[in-house]
Motif scaffolding. Sequence first.
Motif, PDB file in Angstrom:
ATOM      1  N   ARG A   1       2.991   7.525 -42.134  1.00  0.00           N
ATOM      2  CA  ARG A   1       2.698   7.755 -43.554  1.00  0.00           C
ATOM      3  C   ARG A   1       1.193   7.840 -43.804  1.00  0.00           C
ATOM      4  O   ARG A   1       0.746   8.606 -44.665  1.00  0.00           O
ATOM      5  N   LYS A   2       0.406   7.083 -43.043  1.00  0.00           N
ATOM      6  CA  LYS A   2      -1.058   7.181 -43.152  1.00  0.00           C
ATOM      7  C   LYS A   2      -1.557   8.536 -42.665  1.00  0.00           C
ATOM      8  O   LYS A   2      -2.510   9.088 -43.208  1.00  0.00           O
ATOM      9  N   ILE A   3      -0.907   9.088 -41.642  1.00  0.00           N
ATOM     10  CA  ILE A   3      -1.264  10.430 -41.173  1.00  0.00           C
ATOM     11  C   ILE A   3      -1.010  11.442 -42.288  1.00  0.00           C
ATOM     12  O   ILE A   3      -1.872  12.262 -42.608  1.00  0.00           O
ATOM     13  N   LEU A   4       0.175  11.364 -42.889  1.00  0.00           N
ATOM     14  CA  LEU A   4       0.525  12.317 -43.944  1.00  0.00           C
ATOM     15  C   LEU A   4      -0.377  12.194 -45.171  1.00  0.00           C
ATOM     16  O   LEU A   4      -0.683  13.198 -45.813  1.00  0.00           O
ATOM     17  N   SER A   5      -0.820  10.978 -45.479  1.00  0.00           N
ATOM     18  CA  SER A   5      -1.682  10.783 -46.650  1.00  0.00           C
ATOM     19  C   SER A   5      -3.124  11.200 -46.371  1.00  0.00           C
ATOM     20  O   SER A   5      -3.926  11.320 -47.296  1.00  0.00           O
ATOM     21  N   GLY A   6      -3.461  11.390 -45.100  1.00  0.00           N
ATOM     22  CA  GLY A   6      -4.830  11.744 -44.736  1.00  0.00           C
ATOM     23  C   GLY A   6      -5.691  10.548 -44.410  1.00  0.00           C
ATOM     24  O   GLY A   6      -6.852  10.694 -44.025  1.00  0.00           O
ATOM     25  N   GLU A   7      -5.137   9.345 -44.533  1.00  0.00           N
ATOM     26  CA  GLU A   7      -5.886   8.126 -44.243  1.00  0.00           C
ATOM     27  C   GLU A   7      -6.167   7.993 -42.740  1.00  0.00           C
ATOM     28  O   GLU A   7      -7.249   7.585 -42.341  1.00  0.00           O
ATOM     29  N   GLU A   8      -5.178   8.344 -41.910  1.00  0.00           N
ATOM     30  CA  GLU A   8      -5.354   8.309 -40.449  1.00  0.00           C
ATOM     31  C   GLU A   8      -5.744   9.697 -39.970  1.00  0.00           C
ATOM     32  O   GLU A   8      -5.023  10.664 -40.201  1.00  0.00           O
ATOM     33  N   LYS A   9      -6.902   9.794 -39.336  1.00  0.00           N
ATOM     34  CA  LYS A   9      -7.404  11.093 -38.904  1.00  0.00           C
ATOM     35  C   LYS A   9      -7.553  11.226 -37.389  1.00  0.00           C
ATOM     36  O   LYS A   9      -7.808  12.315 -36.892  1.00  0.00           O
ATOM     37  N   ASN A  10      -7.412  10.138 -36.641  1.00  0.00           N
ATOM     38  CA  ASN A  10      -7.625  10.183 -35.200  1.00  0.00           C
ATOM     39  C   ASN A  10      -6.325  10.239 -34.406  1.00  0.00           C
ATOM     40  O   ASN A  10      -6.075  11.196 -33.687  1.00  0.00           O
ATOM     41  N   GLU A  11      -5.511   9.215 -34.505  1.00  0.00           N
ATOM     42  CA  GLU A  11      -4.259   9.154 -33.738  1.00  0.00           C
ATOM     43  C   GLU A  11      -3.167   9.851 -34.546  1.00  0.00           C
ATOM     44  O   GLU A  11      -2.390   9.220 -35.253  1.00  0.00           O
TER      45      GLU A  11
END
Length: 116
Positions: free
Chosen positions: A33-43
């Motif tokens: 969910r962090k990936i989809l929100s843009g919060e996670e940008k590395n993994e």
Amino acid sequence: MATATRFAFTQPSSPGTEFIIELTDDNTIAHARKILSGEEKNEVHVHGRIVKRTQPYNPKFSFHLDPSTIRFFSMAIEVCDANMVYVEDHLDEAGGAFLPGGHWCPWDSRLSREVK
């Protein structure tokens, strides 16, 4: 244990095709969910172990990823990188010299949505 949650990912190398994964771990679901929100940008790329069996949630493919093995990565070794359509077309070879141990880590994988 988390409620099973499904996500779709795409690969630029397979335009217009989605692969559906099922996550069953709270931390992994939160990470997705962090990936989809843009919060996670590395993994942000998907890694997991192939199971050579169709799942109802991913009917276009004769394989799925074992939910307990799915993680996200920023970099991985080349030997586990492959296009989803190529994996489908060469599934009988997966687990040997092609995708040793059944590990699949498509480098260009990008989560596209949470499947409701």
